[in-house]
Design an enzyme around this catalytic site. Structure first.
Site, PDB file in Angstrom:
ATOM      1  N   LYS A 272       0.836  -1.086  -0.067  1.00 44.12           N
ATOM      2  CA  LYS A 272      -0.028   0.001  -0.081  1.00 44.12           C
ATOM      3  C   LYS A 272       0.853   1.331  -0.009  1.00 44.12           C
ATOM      4  O   LYS A 272       1.801   1.410   0.797  1.00 44.12           O
ATOM      5  CB  LYS A 272      -0.871   0.032   1.271  1.00 44.12           C
ATOM      6  CG  LYS A 272      -1.979   1.004   1.232  1.00 44.12           C
ATOM      7  CD  LYS A 272      -3.175   0.773   0.361  1.00 44.12           C
ATOM      8  CE  LYS A 272      -4.238   1.683   0.526  1.00 44.12           C
ATOM      9  NZ  LYS A 272      -4.997   1.526   1.919  1.00 44.12           N
ATOM     10  N   HIS A 273       0.602   1.975  -1.039  1.00 42.47           N
ATOM     11  CA  HIS A 273       1.210   3.459  -0.970  1.00 42.47           C
ATOM     12  C   HIS A 273       2.831   3.250  -0.961  1.00 42.47           C
ATOM     13  O   HIS A 273       3.784   3.811  -0.504  1.00 42.47           O
ATOM     14  CB  HIS A 273       0.789   4.346   0.199  1.00 42.47           C
ATOM     15  CG  HIS A 273      -0.399   4.584  -0.115  1.00 42.47           C
ATOM     16  ND1 HIS A 273      -1.216   5.444   1.080  1.00 42.47           N
ATOM     17  CD2 HIS A 273      -1.298   4.480  -1.006  1.00 42.47           C
ATOM     18  CE1 HIS A 273      -2.421   5.659   0.656  1.00 42.47           C
ATOM     19  NE2 HIS A 273      -2.651   5.289  -0.502  1.00 42.47           N
ATOM     20  N   ASN A 416      13.236   6.009   7.267  1.00 42.07           N
ATOM     21  CA  ASN A 416      13.833   4.669   8.408  1.00 42.07           C
ATOM     22  C   ASN A 416      12.772   3.512   8.347  1.00 42.07           C
ATOM     23  O   ASN A 416      11.523   3.949   8.783  1.00 42.07           O
ATOM     24  CB  ASN A 416      13.984   5.232   9.559  1.00 42.07           C
ATOM     25  CG  ASN A 416      15.176   6.205   9.696  1.00 42.07           C
ATOM     26  OD1 ASN A 416      16.106   6.155   9.125  1.00 42.07           O
ATOM     27  ND2 ASN A 416      15.028   7.596  10.338  1.00 42.07           N
ATOM     28  N   HIS A 517      14.747   5.773  -0.100  1.00 41.81           N
ATOM     29  CA  HIS A 517      14.466   7.209  -0.096  1.00 41.81           C
ATOM     30  C   HIS A 517      13.413   7.518  -1.032  1.00 41.81           C
ATOM     31  O   HIS A 517      13.255   6.823  -2.071  1.00 41.81           O
ATOM     32  CB  HIS A 517      15.474   8.182  -0.266  1.00 41.81           C
ATOM     33  CG  HIS A 517      16.530   8.094   1.254  1.00 41.81           C
ATOM     34  ND1 HIS A 517      16.501   9.281   1.984  1.00 41.81           N
ATOM     35  CD2 HIS A 517      16.885   7.062   2.008  1.00 41.81           C
ATOM     36  CE1 HIS A 517      17.251   8.999   3.215  1.00 41.81           C
ATOM     37  NE2 HIS A 517      17.499   7.513   3.183  1.00 41.81           N
TER      38      HIS A 517
END
Length: 517
Positions: A272-273, A416, A517
């Site tokens: 999800k996302h 993180n 990232h």
């Protein structure tokens, strides 16, 4: 009006040439195109009659001649140019119809040799295209059969091709030749096994589809594919049901698939996302699905599910009880496919080579304002020689298995990132925080909320990067974690090691971090 026609892709060229002849054009042609036109009864002049020089070197030299290029490059508005043409007895060429040797089709053939590939590098074609395009005010240059109708329509309507259309055709020429040259350069780089970063970087992709919008409705978007054989890629998936994949669908599904490729045993990944929300490996795919779903029944709503084994009817029935955006698998039982496709909006995809990973030298790219940052993909998990138990307490066999499972999961969690796993099932995932203690606590809270108050007891914690302090170990102990895997490498590693020893927690360093990232 004179038209030079020399095409590799002969789609529609006979009909186009007949239309031109009907409008009074003289057709000049070469090689196979000339033979095709003559066979179909289209009157044409062979190029050697124009140049006064025979085709030679097995056809390598046909159009590289002043009689051709002067006829293309002469500016009709320049009296000196036109005077020189008259002196040299050269007639202008008004239309050029050229597409290039099939270099792409050649390199995609199984077993193609370098010699075959090189022989299919077109020389005269790109040169003619560039000459004609440079003089676009006077020459209409066509590379794409889909533009034949537009050119004929304008010629019939006004006796000439409009300047705007010629400019559009010029743009297509340089996009076409740029793409062609880039394919050649990329092929040669791979032939040399050159994995370095070149001083200048040119890449080429082919459009698969335009999208309704991008990440948000006010953004435009399109989907492009790399040129070449890319098995195991979403671009090769067969879609059975649902609307076209959106920008977010493709981005999220790709991330889920890359995580799935870390596993060989029956595994299901929920996403999800851009973050995994439920991952499980079991002895059979149904149990993997049930465990992945139970790991986070909340977040999977409106999410992506990818499986590395055939989807069964029972799985499909359970999937249909919730709202899913996309399901991907290598195959489906007939009843499973019928069940999933009974829901209008779910996108059901079949990807035969779902287990095939990317080339480890493939590029990962991010566009930044004014530039591009590029790296090789994160294709490794850890090096065996760097995998070290750093605590007095040794992990059990099952803990080691969960450690490796957890590191595979957290590798694909936004940094993180923290993943808590037990018995090859993710039970808590904490992504994308600005410090490491927050995702740690978040993963514990989610596990207790979604699975139960004792879910974490005896579980393993995996981190994508090292611990700067021993606060993670302290929180892990309080929650019931019994083993930890992390890259190590912090200045204060010993603090975390000592704290693990104090609490009897086993800890492994992998020596390889996985920032995402």
């Amino acid at each position: 009006m004179r038209a030079l026609i020399s095409v590799s892709d002969k789609t529609g060229v006979v009909e186009f040439a007949k239309e031109l002849v009907g409008l009074g054009a003289q057709i000049i042609s070469t090689g196979g195109t000339y033979a095709k036109l003559k066979e179909e009864g289209v009157p044409a002049v062979e190029i050697s009659e124009i140049t006064g020089f025979p085709e030679c070197l097995d056809g390598r030299v046909k159009t590289l001649h002043p009689a051709v290029h002067a006829g293309l490059l002469a500016m009709r508005s320049n009296p000196e140019h036109m005077k020189q043409l008259e002196t040299l007895n050269i007639e202008p060429i008004d239309i050029v119809v050229v597409n290039l040797y099939p270099f792409k089709a050649t390199i995609l053939k199984d077993g193609v040799t370098r010699a075959e590939a090189v022989e299919n590098i077109d020389i005269g074609g790109p040169t003619m295209l560039r000459s004609a395009a440079k003089n676009y005010q006077d020459v209409a240059v066509v590379t794409d059969p889909s533009d034949y109708e537009k050119v004929i329509s304008e010629l019939k309507a006004g006796g000439s091709v409009s300047l705007d259309t010629k400019f559009y055709l010029m743009q297509k020429v340089f996009m076409h030749t740029s793409n062609y040259d880039t394919m050649i350069a990329d092929y040669l780089k791979k032939e040399r096994d050159d994995h370095g970063f070149p001083e200048t970087l040119t890449m080429t992709f082919e459009k698969v589809q335009e999208m309704r919008y991008g990440e948000n409705p006010h953004q435009k978007a399109a989907f492009y594919r790399e040129i070449g054989k890319k098995k195991g890629s979403l671009v090769d998936a067969k879609q059975y049901n649902g609307k076209e994949l959106s920008f977010n669908n493709i981005n999220d599904t790709n991330g889920a698939l890359e995580l799935l490729k870390e596993f060989t045993e029956p595994t299901v990944v929920g996403c999800k996302h851009g973050n995994p929300c439920g991952v499980a490996s079991r002895d059979n795919i149904y149990d993997a699905w049930a465990s992945a779903y139970s790991a986070d029944k909340t977040s999977i709503f409106g999410g992506i599910v990818v499986c590395n084994r055939e989807v069964t009817k029972k799985m499909a029935e359970e999937m249909n009880e919730i709202f899913l955006e996309v399901v991907v698998a290598p195959s489906y039982e007939k009843e499973a496919l019928e069940t999933l496709c009974s829901k209008k909006n779910i996108r059901v995809l079949e990807l035969k080579d779902i287990e095939i990973s990317q080339d480890p030298n493939a590029y990962d790219m991010k566009k930044v304002n004014g530039g591009l940052i590029i790296q090789t993909i994160d294709s490794e998990l850890y090096n065996e020689e760097d995998f070290k138990v750093v605590t007095k307490t040794q992990p059990t066999r099952s803990q080691l298995e969960d450690m490796k499972f957890g590191m595979k999961v957290v590798k694909f969690v936004k940094s993180n990132g923290i993943a808590v796993v037990k018995n090859k099932q993710s039970i808590g995932i904490g992504p994308g925080q600005v410090n490491r203690i927050w995702p740690t606590k978040q993963s514990f809270e989610h596990a207790e909320e979604l699975i139960g108050p004792d879910a974490i007891k005896g579980a393993v914690l995996a981190s994508d990067a090292f611990f700067p302090f021993d606060d993670i170990v302290e929180a892990a102990y309080q929650a019931g974690i019994t083993a930890i895997i992390q890259p190590g490498g912090a200045m204060r590693d010993q603090l975390s090691i000592d704290k693990c020893d104090e609490y009897g927690i086993a800890m492994v360093f992998t020596g390889m971090r996985h920032f995402k990232h």
